[in-house]
Design a protein around this motif. Structure first.
Motif, PDB file in Angstrom:
ATOM      1  N   GLY A  72       0.824  -1.121   0.052  1.00 49.54           N
ATOM      2  CA  GLY A  72       0.160   0.166  -0.025  1.00 49.54           C
ATOM      3  C   GLY A  72       0.861   1.240  -0.093  1.00 49.54           C
ATOM      4  O   GLY A  72       0.232   2.349   0.229  1.00 49.54           O
ATOM      5  N   ILE A  73       2.120   1.163  -0.209  1.00 50.90           N
ATOM      6  CA  ILE A  73       2.921   2.321  -0.133  1.00 50.90           C
ATOM      7  C   ILE A  73       2.863   3.023  -1.443  1.00 50.90           C
ATOM      8  O   ILE A  73       3.171   4.301  -1.500  1.00 50.90           O
ATOM      9  N   MET A  74       2.804   2.299  -2.628  1.00 51.89           N
ATOM     10  CA  MET A  74       3.027   2.932  -3.950  1.00 51.89           C
ATOM     11  C   MET A  74       1.715   2.247  -4.850  1.00 51.89           C
ATOM     12  O   MET A  74       1.322   1.470  -4.524  1.00 51.89           O
TER      13      MET A  74
ATOM     14  N   ASP B  98      12.385   6.629   4.839  1.00 53.06           N
ATOM     15  CA  ASP B  98      12.020   6.341   6.492  1.00 53.06           C
ATOM     16  C   ASP B  98      10.223   6.680   6.156  1.00 53.06           C
ATOM     17  O   ASP B  98       9.466   6.319   7.221  1.00 53.06           O
ATOM     18  N   PHE B  99       9.932   7.509   5.136  1.00 54.25           N
ATOM     19  CA  PHE B  99       8.502   8.023   4.786  1.00 54.25           C
ATOM     20  C   PHE B  99       7.799   6.661   4.723  1.00 54.25           C
ATOM     21  O   PHE B  99       6.418   6.821   5.107  1.00 54.25           O
ATOM     22  N   ASP B 100       8.127   5.581   4.087  1.00 58.04           N
ATOM     23  CA  ASP B 100       7.461   4.526   3.786  1.00 58.04           C
ATOM     24  C   ASP B 100       6.919   3.961   5.186  1.00 58.04           C
ATOM     25  O   ASP B 100       5.687   3.484   5.188  1.00 58.04           O
ATOM     26  N   ARG B 101       7.507   4.034   6.197  1.00 62.20           N
ATOM     27  CA  ARG B 101       6.950   3.404   7.475  1.00 62.20           C
ATOM     28  C   ARG B 101       5.985   4.176   8.147  1.00 62.20           C
ATOM     29  O   ARG B 101       4.992   3.695   8.448  1.00 62.20           O
ATOM     30  N   TYR B 266       3.857  10.983  -4.398  1.00 67.46           N
ATOM     31  CA  TYR B 266       4.920  10.180  -4.012  1.00 67.46           C
ATOM     32  C   TYR B 266       4.478   8.782  -4.246  1.00 67.46           C
ATOM     33  O   TYR B 266       5.367   7.557  -4.619  1.00 67.46           O
ATOM     34  N   ALA B 267       3.265   8.424  -4.089  1.00 68.13           N
ATOM     35  CA  ALA B 267       2.825   6.929  -4.411  1.00 68.13           C
ATOM     36  C   ALA B 267       2.971   6.632  -5.733  1.00 68.13           C
ATOM     37  O   ALA B 267       3.183   5.311  -6.187  1.00 68.13           O
ATOM     38  N   SER B 268       2.974   7.440  -6.720  1.00 69.26           N
ATOM     39  CA  SER B 268       3.022   7.017  -7.834  1.00 69.26           C
ATOM     40  C   SER B 268       4.575   7.139  -8.431  1.00 69.26           C
ATOM     41  O   SER B 268       5.015   6.612  -9.532  1.00 69.26           O
ATOM     42  N   THR B 269       5.458   7.657  -7.767  1.00 68.67           N
ATOM     43  CA  THR B 269       6.794   7.705  -8.217  1.00 68.67           C
ATOM     44  C   THR B 269       7.972   7.184  -7.365  1.00 68.67           C
ATOM     45  O   THR B 269       8.692   6.821  -7.442  1.00 68.67           O
ATOM     46  N   GLY B 270       7.454   7.085  -5.821  1.00 69.62           N
ATOM     47  CA  GLY B 270       8.111   6.166  -4.923  1.00 69.62           C
ATOM     48  C   GLY B 270       9.483   6.949  -4.482  1.00 69.62           C
ATOM     49  O   GLY B 270      10.489   6.401  -4.127  1.00 69.62           O
ATOM     50  N   SER B 271       9.516   8.325  -4.608  1.00 70.69           N
ATOM     51  CA  SER B 271      10.481   9.044  -4.371  1.00 70.69           C
ATOM     52  C   SER B 271      10.182  10.489  -4.143  1.00 70.69           C
ATOM     53  O   SER B 271       9.202  10.953  -4.632  1.00 70.69           O
TER      54      SER B 271
END
Lengths: 326, 271
Positions: A72-74, B98-101, B266-271
């Motif tokens: 669910g992160i991406m 760390d934002f993923d957490r 962010y969710a679509s680029t992952g960075s």
């Protein structure tokens, strides 16, 4: 319905190209150039409740991208994923309530606080009822041997202990699915075994579904009946470890210790791949010549002190599959 | 709705308490930082006081009136700053992953950042701002009634919302670029500096910017006209002087909407 259903998942990234030279950074600022990297090229699989599935593949093959999407992160560019009946990226907060995630590289515990304080904070964050929490806590403490460390600040724990605490923390809200990203990375042999045992037992007794990524083939052999091999954005294999072995050649190795002083070590149906003094390594294809037949031939050809038959080490198999991948 | 608010308030309290306990592990640093903050902010107002002692007055403004402006702005800024530390370190969290957490926890990310590493040692600015605000309010000769006390409270809360919104906006930029964005400090720290003085001393375009784009004037300069019963100060109709500080909450809400957009990116680029 399977707990995790993934259908044709696609994802690509635009990676910036960096210019070199003294004014490279400035040029990049004015004129951004990118290239597109296809991280996932349409991946499909199902995972049923209670399975432990290992996800392997070379670095940059797309396995972390796949896990990130399912966790669910991406969100993906195309395709579908359903986890416990929800689309992870569409309903993040409801989704993450029912999953647990452990990253081998970083902790989710509060660095300067005693372990038990981190656990109590997670109870608040997930809104776990007091009685459920107490019950789960007692279970993880006993099973993962955490009684002595509960009052220690996380920063003082060894990596092995910290990983067990992290695993415990990810289970406190009783998730149905656990994602583990390289859980045994950097651990010593004893800690690895302890962690694997904890994962295996918890899954068996509570019906926990586990999806883990790893580069450690012992993790896979110890824990997973099923392997997903992702390379270059595609799912190369979805099957058992034996299927993985079969993907490369099925050749086996016959290792023989000879009585002293045998000069000619040639044997029909096998290839001498290595010799060190009186020890021989012979490779053969069990489809061509049966193992017992080959052993009988060897026994009549030269005096043998000892022999063993081995599959190729799984690492070698995987390395070959990676190399052969398009 | 009410249950959800109570639950989030409780979680915020626990997370804030955890931050304080973590900081308490480093007591010397804690004490030194608090003390240095107090000294720094005292020196700041000392500079204004020195201006008055030397030059008498800014045209038409008494020191106590400036103290009220200064106090409102600083208390609001300190309140926002207490919850802004997470947004401060956010660009680094994006870089390290760390934002993923935060995304893996069942809480809104902006809420988690506001509760991340709450810095109690920033009480220095809060205490000093409050002291000067009280001193100014007593000296300024306001006819205090319930409505004016409420207005003052709304000014402080509204100001905290605006500063918090600015911190959120600054962090949001990190979704688009990993470059350092200290330039935005012009409107956060700079905005606080600006709001400590009467608006009349600035040029019109500057006044307009801090009234409409970043409505800091709306939380202290404009309502001061209502507090002092001097409608000529703002040049606006009297009811507007009273209502102006209410812009704080919608401003913060708008900033949080932009934050959501960033999160989606962010969710679509992952960075």
């Amino acid at each position: 319905m399977a707990q995790i259903e993934v259908r044709g998942l696609r994802k690509s990234f635009r990676a910036p190209l960096r210019s070199s030279g003294p004014f490279g950074a400035l040029r990049d600022l004015l004129h951004r150039r990118t290239r597109t990297v296809e991280a996932l090229k349409g991946i499909t699989f199902d995972i049923e409740a209670g399975q432990i599935v290992g996800c392997i593949g070379p670095n940059g093959a797309g396995k972390s991208t796949a896990i990130k999407i399912i966790a669910g992160i991406m969100n993906p560019d195309g395709g579908e994923a359903t986890v416990l009946g929800r689309t992870p990226w569409a309903d993040r907060i409801a989704h993450v309530r029912h999953i647990g995630v452990v990253f081998g590289q970083r902790t989710q515990l509060w660095w300067d606080l005693p372990v038990i304080d981190s656990f109590a904070l997670l109870r608040e964050i997930y809104g776990v009822a007091r009685r459920d929490y107490d019950e789960t806590l007692a279970d993880v403490v006993e099973r993962f041997h955490l009684a002595e460390v509960l009052d220690s600040p996380v920063r003082q724990l060894s990596l092995g202990l910290r990983m067990r605490c992290d695993l415990a923390a990810a289970l406190l809200h009783r998730p149905s699915i656990l994602f583990l990203d390289e859980p045994t990375i950097g651990l010593d042999a004893v800690s690895k075994l302890a962690l694997r045992e904890a994962i295996r037992d918890w899954s068996a007794e509570r019906g926990l579904t586990v999806l883990l990524t790893t580069h450690d083939m012992d993790d896979i052999e110890d824990l997973c009946r099923r392997v997903l091999l992702i390379a270059d954005g595609s799912l190369l294999l979805d099957g058992a470890i034996d299927d993985l072995r079969r993907m490369s050649s099925a050749r086996r190795t016959l290792m023989i210790d000879l009585a002293a002083g045998v000069a000619n070590a040639e044997l029909e149906g096998a290839e001498l791949v290595r010799r060190e003094g009186d020890r021989l390594w012979l490779e053969y294809d069990p489809e061509q010549v049966a193992t017992h037949e080959l052993i009988a031939r060897a026994a009549s050809a030269f005096p043998i002190r000892d022999l063993t038959v081995a599959d190729r080490p799984i690492e070698e198999v995987v390395a070959q599959v990676y190399r052969d991948a398009p | 709705m009410i249950r959800s608010v109570r639950r989030h308030a409780r979680i915020y309290g626990r997370l804030a308490a955890a931050s304080v306990r973590s900081q308490w592990q480093y007591r010397a640093s804690f004490a030194l930082y608090s003390a240095s903050q107090l000294v720094a902010t005292l020196a700041e107002f000392g500079a204004i006081w020195a201006l008055y002692a030397r030059f008498g007055s800014l045209p038409g403004w008494r020191l106590s009136e400036v103290a009220v402006l200064y106090g409102i702005s600083n208390v609001a800024f300190a309140l926002a700053e207490a919850g802004a530390r997470g947004f401060d370190v956010f660009p680094g969290m994006v870089r390290t992953g760390d934002f993923d957490r935060l995304l893996l926890r069942p809480l809104p990310t902006a809420f988690q950042l506001a509760a991340h590493d709450v810095q109690i040692m920033r009480v220095g600015r809060l205490a000093q701002g409050a002291a000067i605000l009280v001193w100014g309010c007593m000296g300024v000769g306001i006819q205090w009634d319930a409505a004016r006390v409420a207005l003052l409270a709304i000014c402080v809360v509204g100001g905290a919302c605006i500063f918090a919104g600015l911190f959120v906006l600054q962090a949001t930029l990190a979704f688009w670029t990993i470059e350092s964005l200290e330039v935005v400090n012009i409107v956060t720290y700079g905005g606080n500096q600006m709001a400590q003085y009467p608006l009349t001393i600035y040029r019109p375009w500057f006044r307009l910017f801090f009234t409409v784009a970043v409505p800091l004037a709306a939380i202290n300069y404009v309502p001061l006209a209502a507090l002092l019963s001097r409608p000529d100060l703002s040049g606006l109709p009297a009811p507007l002087n009273w209502l102006a500080p209410c812009v704080g909450a919608p401003f913060l809400a708008a900033c949080l909407r932009i934050w959501k957009l960033g999160e989606r990116r962010y969710a679509s680029t992952g960075s």
